[in-house]
Scaffold this active site. Structure first.
Site: not given
Ligand code: F6P
Length: 341
Positions: A10, A125, A127, A162, A169-171, A221
């Protein structure tokens, strides 16, 4: 000496600053020649190249993305892929390769180094989840983008009474959620490292409403509820086996509405966090990484990666960065918890 440069995985703000620093110092101080490879590992695999010299890298310092392009191509997922990469590099007269990437790109770099390739890595990254470096560039920019979004959401959430949820992001690691949530005054932060109780989240939401402030929930996420599952976009996986994440924010909004009777909406920041110009912090870190990466090449410290330790840039073994993901320390999360509710 002829040096190849590639950016994989990414994209993230600061990649161009690294490329610029590598080329500038490599040409001016060592008299090296460069060759750019397009689209990550796809470049050396398919001989997709690009001229890389001082002229080609002028004016790119503040530009997001990467002039080299990127992809999630994995040569080890392709029959004979790594041998092809090695053979192509040899045929192009490449003496050393600088691979700029996250755990996947650097994982490939580490395996190729084991196969004898002269390789140096640069960690990137948004992340911030690579081990053995205090920070990766791109993270600071992503956090600042998320904080700006949270600040904006506060005022509209309060006008409409609300609950607003921000999915970031953050897998596997909740660094963006943690830092943006603390800086943005979130009423709770949910990260992949700590399963959350939806009952507790609803309590925090209700308690925030009693103070006349609207709750803002920051969720990574990859966060999951106790007894719940990872939310994915679909069932497809990339060549490194990753699924596309997204959906936890929407799930939270539905649950909060159902359980508290308060209106809840979700904003998914997605790729907005990865695009655009890098912050000054990321430009400086990326520049320093680039300068030290070319020095590592000059010194022949193969199989290593440049890393930030306190204020120093060091070279560390590639394996030490990728063997385990750097996750949020529970003690750090505990510090943030005092502000929940
Ligand atoms: O590699 C980092 C990241 O930003 C993750 O947090 C995220 O899940 C992923 O990339 C999404 O990647 P892409 O847009 O390439 O599917």
């Amino acid at each position: 000496m002829r040096i190849g440069v590639l950016t994989g995985g990414g994209d993230c703000p600061g990649l161009n600053a690294v490329i610029r620093a590598i080329v500038r110092k490599g040409v001016k101080e060592y008299g090296y020649e460069f060759i750019g490879f397009r689209d990550g590992w796809k470049g050396p695999l398919e001989n997709l190249t690009l001229d890389l010299d001082i002229h080609a890298t002028r004016g790119i310092l503040p530009r997001g993305g990467t002039i080299l392009g990127s992809s999630r191509t994995n040569p080890y997922a392709i029959e004979g892929g790594s041998q092809k990469v090695i053979a192509n590099l040899k045929a192009l007269g490449v003496d050393a390769l600088i691979a700029i990437g996250g755990e996947d790109t650097l994982g490939v770099a580490s395996r190729l180094a084991d196969e004898g390739l002269h390789i140096v890595g640069v960690p990137k990254t948004i992340d911030n989840d690579l081990s053995n470096t205090d920070y990766t560039f791109g993270f600071d920019t992503a956090v600042n983008i998320a904080v700006e979004a949270i600040d904006r959401l506060h005022t509209t959430a309060e006008s409409h009474h609300r609950a607003l949820i921000v999915e970031v992001m953050g897998r596997h690691a909740g660094w963006i959620a943690l830092h943006s949530g603390i800086a943005g005054g979130a009423s709770c932060i949910l990260i992949p490292e700590q399963k959350f109780s939806i009952e507790k989240v609803c309590e925090w939401v209700e308690s925030r409403f009693t103070t006349n402030y609207a709750p803002i929930i920051v969720v990574a996420e990859g966060a999951t509820p106790i007894d719940g599952e990872l939310r994915t976009k679909d069932s497809t996986v990339d060549s490194f086996g990753h699924v596309k994440l997204s959906g936890i924010g929407e799930w939270l909004a539905q649950e909060i509405e159902k359980r508290t009777g308060k209106e809840a909406r979700t904003s998914v920041l997605g790729h907005i966090q990865r695009g655009g110009t890098p912050t000054a912090f990321d430009r400086v870190l990326a520049t320093r990484f680039g300068l030290h990466a070319i020095t590592a090449v000059h010194e022949g410290t193969w199989g290593t990666m440049v890393a930030l330790h306190s204020t120093q840039i060091l070279t560390v073994p590639l394996k030490s960065a990728i063997s385990k993901i750097k996750t949020v320390d529970p003690a750090l999360y505990k510090e943030a918890e005092i502000f929940f509710g």
